[in-house]
Motif scaffolding. Sequence first.
Motif, PDB file in Angstrom:
ATOM      1  N   MET A 129      -8.637  -3.206  -0.078  1.00 24.53           N
ATOM      2  CA  MET A 129      -9.034  -1.811   0.147  1.00 24.53           C
ATOM      3  C   MET A 129     -10.533  -1.581  -0.020  1.00 24.53           C
ATOM      4  O   MET A 129     -11.009  -0.464   0.189  1.00 24.53           O
ATOM      5  CB  MET A 129      -8.257  -0.888  -0.784  1.00 24.53           C
ATOM      6  CG  MET A 129      -6.783  -0.875  -0.540  1.00 24.53           C
ATOM      7  SD  MET A 129      -5.975   0.301  -1.652  1.00 24.53           S
ATOM      8  CE  MET A 129      -4.302   0.231  -1.046  1.00 24.53           C
TER       9      MET A 129
ATOM     10  N   PHE B 262      -8.064   2.595  -8.810  1.00 26.65           N
ATOM     11  CA  PHE B 262      -6.743   2.745  -8.211  1.00 26.65           C
ATOM     12  C   PHE B 262      -5.825   3.564  -9.095  1.00 26.65           C
ATOM     13  O   PHE B 262      -5.972   3.592 -10.311  1.00 26.65           O
ATOM     14  CB  PHE B 262      -6.079   1.366  -8.033  1.00 26.65           C
ATOM     15  CG  PHE B 262      -6.900   0.407  -7.240  1.00 26.65           C
ATOM     16  CD1 PHE B 262      -6.861   0.407  -5.863  1.00 26.65           C
ATOM     17  CD2 PHE B 262      -7.723  -0.512  -7.876  1.00 26.65           C
ATOM     18  CE1 PHE B 262      -7.622  -0.477  -5.127  1.00 26.65           C
ATOM     19  CE2 PHE B 262      -8.489  -1.408  -7.156  1.00 26.65           C
ATOM     20  CZ  PHE B 262      -8.433  -1.387  -5.775  1.00 26.65           C
TER      21      PHE B 262
ATOM     22  N   ALA C  90       0.857  -1.192   0.000  1.00 31.33           N
ATOM     23  CA  ALA C  90       0.000   0.000   0.000  1.00 31.33           C
ATOM     24  C   ALA C  90       0.889   1.237   0.000  1.00 31.33           C
ATOM     25  O   ALA C  90       1.953   1.248   0.623  1.00 31.33           O
ATOM     26  CB  ALA C  90      -0.913  -0.014   1.221  1.00 31.33           C
TER      27      ALA C  90
ATOM     28  N   TYR D 287      -0.874   7.873  -4.812  1.00 29.46           N
ATOM     29  CA  TYR D 287      -1.057   6.499  -5.276  1.00 29.46           C
ATOM     30  C   TYR D 287      -1.783   5.662  -4.229  1.00 29.46           C
ATOM     31  O   TYR D 287      -1.730   5.948  -3.040  1.00 29.46           O
ATOM     32  CB  TYR D 287       0.301   5.862  -5.589  1.00 29.46           C
ATOM     33  CG  TYR D 287       1.094   6.682  -6.567  1.00 29.46           C
ATOM     34  CD1 TYR D 287       0.778   6.680  -7.920  1.00 29.46           C
ATOM     35  CD2 TYR D 287       2.145   7.487  -6.136  1.00 29.46           C
ATOM     36  CE1 TYR D 287       1.490   7.448  -8.817  1.00 29.46           C
ATOM     37  CE2 TYR D 287       2.862   8.261  -7.036  1.00 29.46           C
ATOM     38  CZ  TYR D 287       2.532   8.237  -8.376  1.00 29.46           C
ATOM     39  OH  TYR D 287       3.230   9.003  -9.265  1.00 29.46           O
ATOM     40  N   ASP D 288      -2.421   4.596  -4.711  1.00 21.17           N
ATOM     41  CA  ASP D 288      -3.060   3.648  -3.805  1.00 21.17           C
ATOM     42  C   ASP D 288      -2.101   2.543  -3.401  1.00 21.17           C
ATOM     43  O   ASP D 288      -2.080   2.109  -2.254  1.00 21.17           O
ATOM     44  CB  ASP D 288      -4.300   3.033  -4.473  1.00 21.17           C
ATOM     45  CG  ASP D 288      -5.371   4.076  -4.710  1.00 21.17           C
ATOM     46  OD1 ASP D 288      -5.889   4.615  -3.715  1.00 21.17           O
ATOM     47  OD2 ASP D 288      -5.683   4.363  -5.880  1.00 21.17           O
TER      48      ASP D 288
ATOM     49  N   LYS E 118     -12.342  -1.271  -2.731  1.00 18.25           N
ATOM     50  CA  LYS E 118     -12.612  -0.256  -3.747  1.00 18.25           C
ATOM     51  C   LYS E 118     -12.251  -0.816  -5.112  1.00 18.25           C
ATOM     52  O   LYS E 118     -11.649  -1.893  -5.190  1.00 18.25           O
ATOM     53  CB  LYS E 118     -11.868   1.052  -3.442  1.00 18.25           C
ATOM     54  CG  LYS E 118     -10.359   0.929  -3.369  1.00 18.25           C
ATOM     55  CD  LYS E 118      -9.714   2.195  -2.841  1.00 18.25           C
ATOM     56  CE  LYS E 118      -9.287   3.115  -3.938  1.00 18.25           C
ATOM     57  NZ  LYS E 118      -8.590   4.310  -3.476  1.00 18.25           N
TER      58      LYS E 118
ATOM     59  N   TRP F 252      -5.878  -5.855  -4.588  1.00 22.79           N
ATOM     60  CA  TRP F 252      -6.060  -4.620  -3.829  1.00 22.79           C
ATOM     61  C   TRP F 252      -7.533  -4.259  -3.670  1.00 22.79           C
ATOM     62  O   TRP F 252      -7.918  -3.597  -2.710  1.00 22.79           O
ATOM     63  CB  TRP F 252      -5.244  -3.483  -4.436  1.00 22.79           C
ATOM     64  CG  TRP F 252      -3.791  -3.633  -4.096  1.00 22.79           C
ATOM     65  CD1 TRP F 252      -2.767  -3.943  -4.952  1.00 22.79           C
ATOM     66  CD2 TRP F 252      -3.208  -3.537  -2.798  1.00 22.79           C
ATOM     67  NE1 TRP F 252      -1.594  -4.039  -4.252  1.00 22.79           N
ATOM     68  CE2 TRP F 252      -1.825  -3.784  -2.932  1.00 22.79           C
ATOM     69  CE3 TRP F 252      -3.703  -3.258  -1.524  1.00 22.79           C
ATOM     70  CZ2 TRP F 252      -0.941  -3.762  -1.850  1.00 22.79           C
ATOM     71  CZ3 TRP F 252      -2.822  -3.231  -0.439  1.00 22.79           C
ATOM     72  CH2 TRP F 252      -1.466  -3.484  -0.606  1.00 22.79           C
TER      73      TRP F 252
END
Length: 102
Positions: A58, A63, A17, A24-25, A60, A54
């Motif tokens: 996360m 990204f 991460a 950035y993600d 989501k 990810w």
Amino acid sequence: MDDMLKCPGIVIIVTAAAPEGSAYDFVSRIFVPKIGVDEDPVCGSAHCALAHYWSLKMNKCNFVAYVASRRSGTLKIHYDKKKERVFLTGKAITVMKGYVLA
């Protein structure tokens, strides 16, 4: 690289991460020494797998990823959970053209 050659599999993806407050993600580096690619500068296919990973971590689907290779690169990624598709955008360099004959 010698130690990476001892690892199982062909592709080694290192990811983390991004720091809090970063643009950035997540960040990544991709190594494929068993087929002669010590480090892939910016690997789109690896980021298709990373999008799913990810997304789960996360919770989501959109990204911005940074590839920390010598050449480096930024990818914008959208993971469509329903269709299980990944869409990548960013600046690219054409390094090869070819045709597949059916």
